[in-house]
Design an enzyme around this catalytic site. Sequence first.
Site, PDB file in Angstrom:
ATOM      1  N   HIS A 127      16.375   2.646  12.030  1.00  0.00           N
ATOM      2  CA  HIS A 127      16.522   3.431  13.136  1.00  0.00           C
ATOM      3  C   HIS A 127      16.188   3.861  14.030  1.00  0.00           C
ATOM      4  CE1 HIS A 127      21.025   3.148  11.410  1.00  0.00           C
ATOM      5  NE2 HIS A 127      20.952   3.553  10.807  1.00  0.00           N
ATOM      6  N   ALA A 174       3.338  -2.590  -9.048  1.00  0.00           N
ATOM      7  CA  ALA A 174       4.319  -2.163  -8.919  1.00  0.00           C
ATOM      8  C   ALA A 174       4.614   0.109  -8.178  1.00  0.00           C
ATOM      9  CB  ALA A 174       5.020  -2.273 -10.377  1.00  0.00           C
ATOM     10  N   ARG A 197      -9.303  -2.579  -5.634  1.00  0.00           N
ATOM     11  CA  ARG A 197     -10.519  -3.556  -6.340  1.00  0.00           C
ATOM     12  C   ARG A 197     -10.397  -5.166  -5.595  1.00  0.00           C
ATOM     13  NH1 ARG A 197     -11.480  -2.253 -11.888  1.00  0.00           N
ATOM     14  NH2 ARG A 197     -10.121  -0.473 -11.864  1.00  0.00           N
TER      15      ARG A 197
END
Length: 205
Positions: A127, A174, A197
């Site tokens: 949108h 994650a 890293r």
Amino acid sequence: MLGRVAYAVFWLWKAAVTVLGTVFGSAYLKLWGVRCPLVKCVGLPRVEKSPGGDISIGHGVTLRSARCSNVAGVFRPVSLCTRRNGCISIGDHSGLSAAVVVSESRVSIGKHVLVGPGVGIVDTDFHPLDAVARREPHAAGVSEPVEIGDDVFIGMNSIVLRGVTIGRGSVIAAGSVVADSIPPGVLAAGVPACVVRRLDGDGKI
């Protein structure tokens, strides 16, 4: 003894889900006009291909949609959706678990890419950012291609946003939100995701 029996029953059930999912899932993909060989489907994926869209899946790809398919947790099917003239391509030997991929422009996923449970990959804002513009019927947000290189690993519950490139061999931790491009061969994490890293040749950090 009962534990071994339960374990054996579980694996028999999982094998049945995989066989049936592969047969019916591949047929379902082709019914939607997806260009693909036989795809290993553990459970049935969800597909929504627009008339002007294109979805292609390479050889050896696995789509995990059933609860039994991943111990990390699968609570929704793999979802592949194109809007307008969107294009989704998934390279050979890649695997997606309960991931959502939506394209209005182009989402390209390379070879040997692993996409964890709950990941969202979208090349569109859906949108407009302007509140007044959002009132218009069918108003579309900005869309920019997403490129995910070979051998990338995207950890569970991460989100990859429009206009992003993730370089070959990189790992996304994650729960990250990837809003800017990530170079090859690095570990990136955070909201927004930043390089933590570099990874050495053995994948160690």
